[in-house]
Design an enzyme around this catalytic site. Structure first.
Site, PDB file in Angstrom:
ATOM      1  N   ASP A   1      15.213  55.938  13.682  1.00  0.00           N
ATOM      2  CA  ASP A   1      15.088  56.482  15.044  1.00  0.00           C
ATOM      3  C   ASP A   1      16.017  55.777  16.025  1.00  0.00           C
ATOM      4  O   ASP A   1      16.190  56.228  17.149  1.00  0.00           O
ATOM      5  CB  ASP A   1      13.631  56.408  15.530  1.00  0.00           C
ATOM      6  CG  ASP A   1      13.092  54.991  15.662  1.00  0.00           C
ATOM      7  OD1 ASP A   1      13.726  54.048  15.139  1.00  0.00           O
ATOM      8  OD2 ASP A   1      12.035  54.816  16.295  1.00  0.00           O
TER       9      ASP A   1
ATOM     10  N   TYR B   1      24.488  48.257  14.796  1.00  0.00           N
ATOM     11  CA  TYR B   1      23.671  48.753  13.669  1.00  0.00           C
ATOM     12  C   TYR B   1      23.390  50.240  13.832  1.00  0.00           C
ATOM     13  O   TYR B   1      23.656  51.047  12.930  1.00  0.00           O
ATOM     14  CB  TYR B   1      22.351  47.965  13.583  1.00  0.00           C
ATOM     15  CG  TYR B   1      21.286  48.664  12.760  1.00  0.00           C
ATOM     16  CD1 TYR B   1      21.450  48.847  11.381  1.00  0.00           C
ATOM     17  CD2 TYR B   1      20.115  49.153  13.357  1.00  0.00           C
ATOM     18  CE1 TYR B   1      20.480  49.514  10.628  1.00  0.00           C
ATOM     19  CE2 TYR B   1      19.143  49.810  12.610  1.00  0.00           C
ATOM     20  CZ  TYR B   1      19.334  49.995  11.248  1.00  0.00           C
ATOM     21  OH  TYR B   1      18.377  50.652  10.509  1.00  0.00           O
TER      22      TYR B   1
HETATM   23  P1  NAD Z   1      16.618  45.670   3.832  1.00  0.00           P
HETATM   24  O1  NAD Z   1      17.632  44.939   4.650  1.00  0.00           O
HETATM   25  O2  NAD Z   1      15.318  45.005   3.513  1.00  0.00           O
HETATM   26  O3  NAD Z   1      17.268  46.078   2.419  1.00  0.00           O
HETATM   27  C1  NAD Z   1      18.546  46.617   2.308  1.00  0.00           C
HETATM   28  C2  NAD Z   1      18.917  46.629   0.824  1.00  0.00           C
HETATM   29  O4  NAD Z   1      20.220  47.231   0.697  1.00  0.00           O
HETATM   30  C3  NAD Z   1      19.013  45.234   0.218  1.00  0.00           C
HETATM   31  O5  NAD Z   1      18.373  45.210  -1.043  1.00  0.00           O
HETATM   32  C4  NAD Z   1      20.513  45.012   0.055  1.00  0.00           C
HETATM   33  O6  NAD Z   1      20.850  44.145  -1.020  1.00  0.00           O
HETATM   34  C5  NAD Z   1      21.013  46.427  -0.174  1.00  0.00           C
HETATM   35  N1  NAD Z   1      22.419  46.617   0.183  1.00  0.00           N
HETATM   36  C6  NAD Z   1      23.045  46.241   1.343  1.00  0.00           C
HETATM   37  N2  NAD Z   1      24.351  46.574   1.279  1.00  0.00           N
HETATM   38  C7  NAD Z   1      24.548  47.177   0.079  1.00  0.00           C
HETATM   39  C8  NAD Z   1      25.680  47.763  -0.552  1.00  0.00           C
HETATM   40  N3  NAD Z   1      26.892  47.776   0.039  1.00  0.00           N
HETATM   41  N4  NAD Z   1      25.529  48.315  -1.767  1.00  0.00           N
HETATM   42  C9  NAD Z   1      24.313  48.310  -2.397  1.00  0.00           C
HETATM   43  N5  NAD Z   1      23.208  47.764  -1.848  1.00  0.00           N
HETATM   44  C10 NAD Z   1      23.338  47.209  -0.619  1.00  0.00           C
HETATM   45  O7  NAD Z   1      16.406  47.071   4.546  1.00  0.00           O
HETATM   46  P2  NAD Z   1      15.094  47.950   4.793  1.00  0.00           P
HETATM   47  O8  NAD Z   1      14.397  47.453   5.984  1.00  0.00           O
HETATM   48  O9  NAD Z   1      14.378  48.085   3.509  1.00  0.00           O
HETATM   49  O10 NAD Z   1      15.772  49.345   5.194  1.00  0.00           O
HETATM   50  C11 NAD Z   1      16.114  50.301   4.187  1.00  0.00           C
HETATM   51  C12 NAD Z   1      16.709  51.517   4.843  1.00  0.00           C
HETATM   52  O11 NAD Z   1      15.771  52.070   5.757  1.00  0.00           O
HETATM   53  C13 NAD Z   1      17.971  51.242   5.640  1.00  0.00           C
HETATM   54  O12 NAD Z   1      18.869  52.304   5.445  1.00  0.00           O
HETATM   55  C14 NAD Z   1      17.493  51.201   7.082  1.00  0.00           C
HETATM   56  O13 NAD Z   1      18.515  51.583   7.965  1.00  0.00           O
HETATM   57  C15 NAD Z   1      16.374  52.205   7.035  1.00  0.00           C
HETATM   58  N6  NAD Z   1      15.291  52.007   8.014  1.00  0.00           N
HETATM   59  C16 NAD Z   1      14.682  50.793   8.132  1.00  0.00           C
HETATM   60  C17 NAD Z   1      13.625  50.640   9.012  1.00  0.00           C
HETATM   61  C18 NAD Z   1      12.882  49.325   9.142  1.00  0.00           C
HETATM   62  O14 NAD Z   1      12.028  49.195  10.020  1.00  0.00           O
HETATM   63  N7  NAD Z   1      13.125  48.344   8.299  1.00  0.00           N
HETATM   64  C19 NAD Z   1      13.203  51.728   9.797  1.00  0.00           C
HETATM   65  C20 NAD Z   1      13.858  52.966   9.651  1.00  0.00           C
HETATM   66  C21 NAD Z   1      14.895  53.084   8.740  1.00  0.00           C
END
Ligand code: NAD
Ligand code: TYD
Length: 337
Positions: free
Chosen positions: A127, A151
């Site tokens: 969001d 970001y």
């Molecule tokens: P996180 O930071 O915990 O995990 C990200 C993962 O992506 C890690 O395991 C990392 O090693 C991997 N990664 C990073 N770069 C990479 C690459 N180039 N190739 C392969 N793997 C790679 O993130 P999260 O909080 O689990 O978020 C996951 C997704 O959900 C993201 O796309 C984020 O934008 C989205 N999101 C997160 C939230 C939140 O509150 N955390 C909310 C909405 C959406």
């Protein structure tokens, strides 16, 4: 849909999604494709590593050959892209990795989706692409992207490429835009796990500015269910917001954590605000609800479960709060005035 590539599956939400999907769909096979950055952690996947339907491949989503090899070898028919650089504060320090993974990496995955003719491509977005939302409004999926942090801008860039590949190349792609998640295995740089683990250790909770910023904190498994529903029932080319609809001020969230742990509110320490801090996010979720999704956890239940998990799983977070983490913490909180 039988052979899923779950990129970023060693991170917080991705690992919860993998465990959820393996349990829910006995005939699905899942390949986690993950670079294992500072945020990726194989401990997050311990509960599924013995499952014969699970495989792990270490790789970068921006590495075209590595992605193609995984697609070919595992006969992938579905891609769910969680891989991303995800922390606003780190994106303020440097945006290179954000462009590399969130934009370039997304494009490489879209090319692979096209080349291998996948049945579905699902982009996990946020969001935050809508930017700060004034009181009285909640973002609809068709609202313009007005990202205000590096970001959020990189995630919006990814969303735009997904839509362009749907229109131009017919890739059957769907976007989900979730609000802030909380729950097990969240890296303790994000506000909720940072505050919980600091409070357990009687350390200050660094609250940005006046702490009156609002977030919709949803339980991670509610978000995973929404992604599952969008993946199976969503319409290609469409985006779906996923959120609880409940807004909580950060200062209220911090006090609730301290109360759950029996710690004094005096641990809250107001620190210099984040530059460009979005004060409020809010989304409408009628579109995903029309597909049958409902948020199952109230904020109080979600926070209580989350606090309990960190109390019971020190083995997981204590080893993270060392080395690179301490260096980041020093730069972000101790040298910032
Ligand atoms: P996180 O930071 O915990 O995990 C990200 C993962 O992506 C890690 O395991 C990392 O090693 C991997 N990664 C990073 N770069 C990479 C690459 N180039 N190739 C392969 N793997 C790679 O993130 P999260 O909080 O689990 O978020 C996951 C997704 O959900 C993201 O796309 C984020 O934008 C989205 N999101 C997160 C939230 C939140 O509150 N955390 C909310 C909405 C959406
Ligand atoms: P965060 O977990 O970083 O998520 P996001 O910025 O992507 O929403 O932060 C959640 C909220 O908490 C946000 O308003 C910023 C605030 N915050 C603090 O007050 N102190 C902190 O140390 C952090 C990391 C965040």
């Amino acid at each position: 849909m039988r052979n899923l590539l779950v990129t970023g599956g060693a991170g917080f939400i991705g690992s919860n999604f993998v465990a959820y999907m393996l349990e829910r769909y006995p005939d699905y096979r899942i390949v986690v494709f993950d670079k294992l950055t500072y945020a990726g952690n194989l401990d997050n996947l311990k509960r599924v590593e013995q499952d014969p339907r699970f495989r792990f491949v270490r790789g970068d989503i921006a590495d075209r050959e590595a992605v193609r090899e995984a697609m070919r070898q595992h006969k992938i028919d579905t891609i769910v892209n969680f891989a991303a650089e995800t922390h606003v504060d780190r994106s303020i320090m440097s945006s290179d990795d954000y462009i590399h993974t969130n934009i370039k990496g997304t494009c490489v995955l879209l090319d692979a989706a096209r080349e291998f003719g996948v049945e579905r491509y699902l982009q996990v977005s946020t969001d935050e692409v809508y930017g700060h939302i004034p009181e009285g409004h909640s973002s609809h999926e068709d609202d313009p992207a007005r990202p205000r942090s590096p970001y959020a801008a990189s995630k919006a860039g990814g969303d735009h490429m997904v839509y362009a590949y749907f229109i131009t190349h017919g890739v059957p792609a769907i976007i989900t835009r979730g609000t802030n998640n909380i729950g097990p295995y969240q890296y303790p740089e994000k506000a909720v796990p940072l505050f919980i683990t600091n409070a357990i250790d009687n350390q200050p909770l660094p609250l940005y500015g006046d702490g009156r910023q609002k977030r919709d904190y949803q339980y991670v498994l509610d978000h995973c269910e929404g992604i599952d529903i969008a993946l199976h029932h969503g319409v290609p080319g469409e985006a779906y917001n996923i959120g609880s609809g409940v807004e909580t001020e950060n200062i209220v969230m911090a006090r609730m954590i301290l109360d759950l742990l029996g710690k004094p509110h005096s641990l809250i320490q107001h620190v210099v605000d984040r530059p460009g801090h979005d004060r409020r996010y809010s989304v409408r979720t009628d579109k995903i609800q029309a597909l049958g999704w409902r948020s199952r956890h109230s904020f109080a239940e979600a926070l209580e479960k989350t606090v309990r998990w960190y109390v019971e799983n020190e083995w997981w977070w204590r080893k993270i709060k060392t080395g690179e983490y301490l260096e980041y913490y020093r730069k972000q909180y101790l040298e910032r005035k």
